[in-house]
Design a protein around this motif. Structure first.
Motif, PDB file in Angstrom:
ATOM      1  N   ASP A 165       2.177   9.567   7.356  1.00 42.54           N
ATOM      2  CA  ASP A 165       1.936   8.248   7.958  1.00 42.54           C
ATOM      3  C   ASP A 165       2.982   7.877   9.004  1.00 42.54           C
ATOM      4  N   VAL A 166       4.124   8.526   8.963  1.00 43.03           N
ATOM      5  CA  VAL A 166       5.191   8.250   9.935  1.00 43.03           C
ATOM      6  C   VAL A 166       4.785   8.728  11.329  1.00 43.03           C
ATOM      7  N   ASN A 167       3.990   9.787  11.391  1.00 41.23           N
ATOM      8  CA  ASN A 167       3.596  10.368  12.679  1.00 41.23           C
ATOM      9  C   ASN A 167       2.818   9.377  13.534  1.00 41.23           C
ATOM     10  N   GLY A 168       3.082   9.400  14.845  1.00 41.12           N
ATOM     11  CA  GLY A 168       2.333   8.556  15.766  1.00 41.12           C
ATOM     12  C   GLY A 168       3.157   8.129  16.967  1.00 41.12           C
ATOM     13  N   ASN A 169       2.532   7.332  17.825  1.00 41.22           N
ATOM     14  CA  ASN A 169       3.190   6.768  19.005  1.00 41.22           C
ATOM     15  C   ASN A 169       3.683   5.376  18.658  1.00 41.22           C
ATOM     16  N   TYR A 170       4.927   5.090  19.031  1.00 40.63           N
ATOM     17  CA  TYR A 170       5.556   3.815  18.684  1.00 40.63           C
ATOM     18  C   TYR A 170       5.983   3.046  19.926  1.00 40.63           C
ATOM     19  N   LYS A 171       6.027   1.743  19.760  1.00 36.13           N
ATOM     20  CA  LYS A 171       6.615   0.831  20.742  1.00 36.13           C
ATOM     21  C   LYS A 171       7.586  -0.012  19.935  1.00 36.13           C
ATOM     22  N   GLY A 172       8.805  -0.118  20.412  1.00 40.40           N
ATOM     23  CA  GLY A 172       9.791  -0.838  19.622  1.00 40.40           C
ATOM     24  C   GLY A 172      10.815  -1.577  20.445  1.00 40.40           C
ATOM     25  N   ARG A 173      11.441  -2.515  19.788  1.00 40.23           N
ATOM     26  CA  ARG A 173      12.517  -3.293  20.398  1.00 40.23           C
ATOM     27  C   ARG A 173      13.806  -2.496  20.276  1.00 40.23           C
TER      28      ARG A 173
ATOM     29  N   LYS B 257       6.458   5.108  -3.640  1.00 39.52           N
ATOM     30  CA  LYS B 257       5.647   5.599  -2.518  1.00 39.52           C
ATOM     31  C   LYS B 257       5.199   4.478  -1.580  1.00 39.52           C
ATOM     32  N   ASN B 258       6.088   3.503  -1.346  1.00 36.56           N
ATOM     33  CA  ASN B 258       5.737   2.425  -0.420  1.00 36.56           C
ATOM     34  C   ASN B 258       6.632   2.392   0.821  1.00 36.56           C
ATOM     35  N   TRP B 259       7.572   3.317   0.931  1.00 39.03           N
ATOM     36  CA  TRP B 259       8.348   3.496   2.155  1.00 39.03           C
ATOM     37  C   TRP B 259       8.866   4.919   2.233  1.00 39.03           C
TER      38      TRP B 259
ATOM     39  N   PRO C  92       0.831  -1.213   0.000  1.00 32.30           N
ATOM     40  CA  PRO C  92       0.000   0.000   0.000  1.00 32.30           C
ATOM     41  C   PRO C  92       0.863   1.259   0.000  1.00 32.30           C
ATOM     42  N   PRO C  93       0.433   2.275  -0.740  1.00 29.74           N
ATOM     43  CA  PRO C  93       1.206   3.519  -0.762  1.00 29.74           C
ATOM     44  C   PRO C  93       1.139   4.220   0.592  1.00 29.74           C
ATOM     45  N   VAL C  94       2.179   4.963   0.914  1.00 27.96           N
ATOM     46  CA  VAL C  94       2.219   5.723   2.164  1.00 27.96           C
ATOM     47  C   VAL C  94       2.441   7.194   1.838  1.00 27.96           C
TER      48      VAL C  94
ATOM     49  N   VAL D 275      28.400  15.511  28.237  1.00 25.10           N
ATOM     50  CA  VAL D 275      27.875  15.868  26.916  1.00 25.10           C
ATOM     51  C   VAL D 275      28.136  14.668  26.007  1.00 25.10           C
ATOM     52  N   VAL D 276      27.054  14.099  25.491  1.00 25.06           N
ATOM     53  CA  VAL D 276      27.135  12.869  24.704  1.00 25.06           C
ATOM     54  C   VAL D 276      26.906  13.189  23.236  1.00 25.06           C
ATOM     55  N   ALA D 277      27.863  12.801  22.390  1.00 23.61           N
ATOM     56  CA  ALA D 277      27.725  12.982  20.939  1.00 23.61           C
ATOM     57  C   ALA D 277      26.922  11.818  20.378  1.00 23.61           C
ATOM     58  N   ILE D 278      25.658  12.090  20.044  1.00 18.17           N
ATOM     59  CA  ILE D 278      24.770  11.074  19.464  1.00 18.17           C
ATOM     60  C   ILE D 278      24.773  11.271  17.949  1.00 18.17           C
ATOM     61  N   VAL D 279      24.913  10.180  17.210  1.00 17.65           N
ATOM     62  CA  VAL D 279      24.893  10.241  15.747  1.00 17.65           C
ATOM     63  C   VAL D 279      23.936   9.180  15.206  1.00 17.65           C
ATOM     64  N   ALA D 280      23.430   9.436  14.017  1.00 14.78           N
ATOM     65  CA  ALA D 280      22.611   8.438  13.319  1.00 14.78           C
ATOM     66  C   ALA D 280      23.564   7.595  12.486  1.00 14.78           C
ATOM     67  N   LYS D 281      23.557   6.284  12.722  1.00 12.60           N
ATOM     68  CA  LYS D 281      24.501   5.406  12.019  1.00 12.60           C
ATOM     69  C   LYS D 281      24.006   5.000  10.641  1.00 12.60           C
ATOM     70  N   GLN D 282      22.739   5.190  10.367  1.00 14.68           N
ATOM     71  CA  GLN D 282      22.200   4.868   9.050  1.00 14.68           C
ATOM     72  C   GLN D 282      20.885   5.615   8.876  1.00 14.68           C
ATOM     73  N   THR D 283      20.373   5.600   7.679  1.00 12.83           N
ATOM     74  CA  THR D 283      19.086   6.200   7.391  1.00 12.83           C
ATOM     75  C   THR D 283      17.997   5.331   8.001  1.00 12.83           C
ATOM     76  N   GLY D 284      16.961   5.968   8.530  1.00 13.62           N
ATOM     77  CA  GLY D 284      15.825   5.212   9.063  1.00 13.62           C
ATOM     78  C   GLY D 284      14.815   4.953   7.964  1.00 13.62           C
ATOM     79  N   TYR D 285      13.987   3.936   8.174  1.00 14.07           N
ATOM     80  CA  TYR D 285      12.972   3.587   7.173  1.00 14.07           C
ATOM     81  C   TYR D 285      11.632   3.302   7.836  1.00 14.07           C
ATOM     82  N   PHE D 286      10.586   3.902   7.278  1.00 15.52           N
ATOM     83  CA  PHE D 286       9.212   3.591   7.638  1.00 15.52           C
ATOM     84  C   PHE D 286       8.655   2.791   6.470  1.00 15.52           C
ATOM     85  N   ILE D 287       8.263   1.537   6.720  1.00 14.79           N
ATOM     86  CA  ILE D 287       7.863   0.612   5.666  1.00 14.79           C
ATOM     87  C   ILE D 287       6.335   0.581   5.554  1.00 14.79           C
ATOM     88  N   GLY D 288       5.825   0.810   4.343  1.00 18.62           N
ATOM     89  CA  GLY D 288       4.383   0.856   4.118  1.00 18.62           C
ATOM     90  C   GLY D 288       3.675  -0.463   4.295  1.00 18.62           C
TER      91      GLY D 288
END
Length: 191
Positions: free
Chosen positions: A39-47, A115-117, A33-35, A141-154
């Protein structure tokens, strides 16, 4: 006569295999399904899988995404405080005194061509912590970095991303030695 029966059975098997292969090829493909970016917005629970050197831990965390910001109401700081304080008893006392630490991460998002992710590019800022130890407060002071691009999967409306604490500065001195802390979020779903 036996050769004729074997030949007929072999022919029937070959024809049935060919028809089976063609039916698999012609089956309708699963449509993802297209996204939309919203659609990314919302409350999440994750591992969350936290890795630091040889140590690994897992737990379930909650966070929220709204517009262009991912918000942790309780960012996982145990490994950071442990790296700064060293003593397990004092670490636990510091964590209790600090309570919940809120942390916001800005991001930009882009839809893929089909348009599926949605691809999320995170821009984390430094995390500042006031860690109480032995009657004093250590400013970390902690240097936080993103190690990769994030993905929201449709297909399943799940989110995946990885962050890392690469460097900690305590009272303007770089913590050395320090093993980076990786925060892996392999599968997060909306509540």
């Amino acid at each position: 006569m036996k050769n004729l029966i074997v030949l007929v059975i072999t022919a029937v098997l070959v024809i049935s295999i060919i028809f089976s292969l063609f039916s698999c090829i012609n089956e309708d493909r699963i449509e993802v399904p297209p996204v939309k970016l919203e659609d990314v917005n919302g409350n999440y629970k994750g591992r969350l899988i936290t890795v630091q050197g040889q140590f690994r831990s897992e737990k379930i965390v909650d966070f929220k995404i709204k517009k262009d910001t991912l918000t942790f109401q309780e960012f996982p700081i145990k490994e950071i405080v442990t790296a700064v304080v060293k003593d397990p008893v004092k670490t636990q006392a510091a964590l209790t005194a600090m309570g919940k630490v809120k942390y916001n991460i800005k991001y930009t998002s882009v839809l893929n061509a089909d348009k599926n992710w949605v691809e999320l590019t995170f821009a984390p800022k430094e995390l500042e912590l006031q860690i109480p130890v032995d009657g004093t407060v250590k400013k970390a002071v902690v240097a936080i970095v993103a190690k990769q691009t994030g993905y929201f999967i449709g297909l399943d409306h799940s989110l995946r991303f990885v962050l890392a604490a690469e460097k900690i500065t305590v009272n303007d001195v770089v913590l050395n030695p320090f093993e980076p802390i990786y925060y892996n979020f392999p599968f997060c779903i909306k509540n």
